[in-house]
Write a protein that holds these residues in place. Structure first.
Motif, PDB file in Angstrom:
ATOM      1  N   ALA A 179       1.523   8.416  11.719  1.00 20.50           N
ATOM      2  CA  ALA A 179       1.037   8.439  10.341  1.00 20.50           C
ATOM      3  C   ALA A 179       2.112   8.929   9.372  1.00 20.50           C
ATOM      4  O   ALA A 179       1.840   9.083   8.172  1.00 20.50           O
ATOM      5  N   ASP A 180       3.318   9.156   9.860  1.00 22.19           N
ATOM      6  CA  ASP A 180       4.381   9.712   9.032  1.00 22.19           C
ATOM      7  C   ASP A 180       5.518   8.703   8.873  1.00 22.19           C
ATOM      8  O   ASP A 180       6.317   8.484   9.789  1.00 22.19           O
ATOM      9  N   GLN A 181       5.594   8.089   7.715  1.00 25.41           N
ATOM     10  CA  GLN A 181       6.626   7.092   7.440  1.00 25.41           C
ATOM     11  C   GLN A 181       7.939   7.708   6.956  1.00 25.41           C
ATOM     12  O   GLN A 181       8.954   7.022   6.851  1.00 25.41           O
ATOM     13  N   THR A 182       7.925   9.012   6.675  1.00 23.99           N
ATOM     14  CA  THR A 182       9.088   9.643   6.057  1.00 23.99           C
ATOM     15  C   THR A 182      10.353   9.579   6.913  1.00 23.99           C
ATOM     16  O   THR A 182      11.432   9.272   6.381  1.00 23.99           O
TER      17      THR A 182
ATOM     18  N   MET B  81       0.837  -1.199   0.000  1.00 25.35           N
ATOM     19  CA  MET B  81       0.000   0.000   0.000  1.00 25.35           C
ATOM     20  C   MET B  81       0.872   1.248   0.000  1.00 25.35           C
ATOM     21  O   MET B  81       2.053   1.205   0.342  1.00 25.35           O
ATOM     22  N   ASP B  82       0.267   2.393  -0.341  1.00 28.26           N
ATOM     23  CA  ASP B  82       1.039   3.635  -0.286  1.00 28.26           C
ATOM     24  C   ASP B  82       1.238   4.117   1.140  1.00 28.26           C
ATOM     25  O   ASP B  82       1.945   5.102   1.382  1.00 28.26           O
ATOM     26  N   SER B  83       0.637   3.419   2.111  1.00 32.96           N
ATOM     27  CA  SER B  83       0.874   3.722   3.522  1.00 32.96           C
ATOM     28  C   SER B  83       1.989   2.865   4.109  1.00 32.96           C
ATOM     29  O   SER B  83       2.332   3.002   5.285  1.00 32.96           O
ATOM     30  N   SER B  84       2.579   1.991   3.295  1.00 33.02           N
ATOM     31  CA  SER B  84       3.581   1.075   3.808  1.00 33.02           C
ATOM     32  C   SER B  84       4.948   1.755   3.901  1.00 33.02           C
ATOM     33  O   SER B  84       5.241   2.720   3.188  1.00 33.02           O
ATOM     34  N   ILE B  85       5.783   1.226   4.788  1.00 30.43           N
ATOM     35  CA  ILE B  85       7.141   1.749   4.914  1.00 30.43           C
ATOM     36  C   ILE B  85       7.898   1.557   3.606  1.00 30.43           C
ATOM     37  O   ILE B  85       8.640   2.439   3.163  1.00 30.43           O
ATOM     38  N   GLY B  86       7.705   0.405   2.959  1.00 34.09           N
ATOM     39  CA  GLY B  86       8.390   0.142   1.700  1.00 34.09           C
ATOM     40  C   GLY B  86       8.077   1.188   0.644  1.00 34.09           C
ATOM     41  O   GLY B  86       8.966   1.616  -0.106  1.00 34.09           O
TER      42      GLY B  86
ATOM     43  N   ALA C  77      11.759   6.175   6.446  1.00 30.16           N
ATOM     44  CA  ALA C  77      12.260   5.997   5.085  1.00 30.16           C
ATOM     45  C   ALA C  77      13.587   6.712   4.884  1.00 30.16           C
ATOM     46  O   ALA C  77      14.492   6.201   4.221  1.00 30.16           O
ATOM     47  N   ARG C  78      13.734   7.877   5.464  1.00 28.09           N
ATOM     48  CA  ARG C  78      14.992   8.623   5.319  1.00 28.09           C
ATOM     49  C   ARG C  78      16.150   7.887   5.977  1.00 28.09           C
ATOM     50  O   ARG C  78      17.281   7.885   5.455  1.00 28.09           O
ATOM     51  N   ALA C  79      15.874   7.250   7.114  1.00 29.82           N
ATOM     52  CA  ALA C  79      16.929   6.474   7.781  1.00 29.82           C
ATOM     53  C   ALA C  79      17.362   5.300   6.910  1.00 29.82           C
ATOM     54  O   ALA C  79      18.559   5.003   6.790  1.00 29.82           O
ATOM     55  N   VAL C  80      16.397   4.617   6.311  1.00 37.78           N
ATOM     56  CA  VAL C  80      16.720   3.499   5.417  1.00 37.78           C
ATOM     57  C   VAL C  80      17.573   3.987   4.254  1.00 37.78           C
ATOM     58  O   VAL C  80      18.599   3.376   3.910  1.00 37.78           O
ATOM     59  N   VAL C  81      17.158   5.084   3.654  1.00 36.53           N
ATOM     60  CA  VAL C  81      17.887   5.626   2.504  1.00 36.53           C
ATOM     61  C   VAL C  81      19.300   6.042   2.910  1.00 36.53           C
ATOM     62  O   VAL C  81      20.267   5.821   2.165  1.00 36.53           O
ATOM     63  N   ALA C  82      19.446   6.619   4.086  1.00 37.47           N
ATOM     64  CA  ALA C  82      20.776   7.000   4.562  1.00 37.47           C
ATOM     65  C   ALA C  82      21.680   5.777   4.695  1.00 37.47           C
ATOM     66  O   ALA C  82      22.856   5.810   4.308  1.00 37.47           O
ATOM     67  N   LEU C  83      21.132   4.677   5.205  1.00 40.33           N
ATOM     68  CA  LEU C  83      21.927   3.453   5.350  1.00 40.33           C
ATOM     69  C   LEU C  83      22.253   2.818   4.001  1.00 40.33           C
ATOM     70  O   LEU C  83      23.256   2.105   3.866  1.00 40.33           O
ATOM     71  N   LEU C  84      21.423   3.051   3.007  1.00 44.20           N
ATOM     72  CA  LEU C  84      21.703   2.564   1.660  1.00 44.20           C
ATOM     73  C   LEU C  84      22.801   3.382   0.978  1.00 44.20           C
ATOM     74  O   LEU C  84      23.456   2.906   0.051  1.00 44.20           O
TER      75      LEU C  84
END
Length: 256
Positions: free
Chosen positions: A220-223, A16-21, A226-233
């Motif tokens: 309600a805010d996944q951002t 879903m667009d509400s998912s962390i992914g 998501a930013r932490a994941v992107v930083a680790l990538l």
């Protein structure tokens, strides 16, 4: 110019667009990445529809991480879009809510527990192994956890599965380090996702989180997650592996 400029990223487990992914895929694209997302079965139709809501519509691959044939063909499918892979995001978990969650810890049947461990923990290794032929030094694997160092209300066997996931990530860090590939997890606070809605008693986990977290918490805010994941990538953490980064407003550090 973004911190993932030109990097090729697989985000596995977008429904879903509400998912962390989904949030990870969006932020990764905003930071310059080329993204492929995946799902399987009946959810594929939903994933293809919500993929259109990303800044750039990504390819959608069918991938069931419990299916050996799907895993074996994954490099070839990725090869249709990328000549190499820089990062893998594991945003996958499942535990039967009718038998494993919501105060049913002492009744959890082994077949359902085994499924939860396979989907939520073992698959971090199996997905990574499937992607390795396309990865090289500088690559990164990032998974999602929910702090497994304590017992939570309602979480029950999913807590056990997440403990397995956290251990799995450390062993991946050990075995992939010599190849220059990092493995880390992000531990997010409770978020209103499709997975959260499936947990009986989720409100017991969520209640009071914002009041106890020093930075507060918006479920309600996944951002931020998501930013932490992107930083680790990205290349900004070249010597960090086997780590669990908490994105929970600081809740985990508070005693009361």
């Amino acid at each position: 110019m973004g911190i993932l400029d030109g990097k090729n990223i697989l985000v596995a487990g977008v429904t879903m667009d509400s998912s962390i992914g989904f949030a990870v895929a969006r932020v990764a694209q905003e930071q310059g990445a080329n993204v492929v997302i995946s799902n399987f079965g009946r959810a594929m139709g939903i994933t293809r529809r919500i993929a259109k809501r990303l800044p750039t519509e990504p390819p959608v691959l069918e991938l069931d991480v419990t299916d050996e044939e799907h895993l074996e063909r994954l490099p070839a499918l990725l090869g249709e879009h990328f000549d190499h892979l820089d990062g893998v995001v594991h945003s996958i978990a499942f535990g039967n809510p009718e038998t494993l969650l919501g105060g049913k810890f002492l009744e959890g049947p082994w077949p359902d527990v085994a499924q939860a461990v396979q989907v939520s923990a073992y698959s971090l290794m199996s997905l990574t192994r499937a992607c390795l032929p396309m990865m090289s030094a500088g690559g990164a694997v990032v998974g999602m956890t929910f702090d497994a160092t304590v017992a939570w209300p309602a979480y029950d066997w999913m807590g056990v599965a997440k403990a397995g996931l956290e251990s799995c990530s450390r062993y991946l860090a050990r075995d992939l380090g010599p190849q220059g590939i990092r493995a880390n997890l992000v531990s997010a606070g409770p978020l209103k996702t499709l997975a959260a809605k499936a947990i009986p008693g989720f409100e017991d986990l969520d209640e009071g989180w914002a009041g106890r977290a020093p930075l507060g918490w918006d479920n309600a805010d996944q951002t931020p997650t998501a930013r932490a994941v992107v930083a680790l990538l990205s290349d900004f953490f070249p010597a960090t592996t086997g780590e669990i980064v908490h994105v929970d407003g600081g809740y985990h550090a508070m005693g009361a």
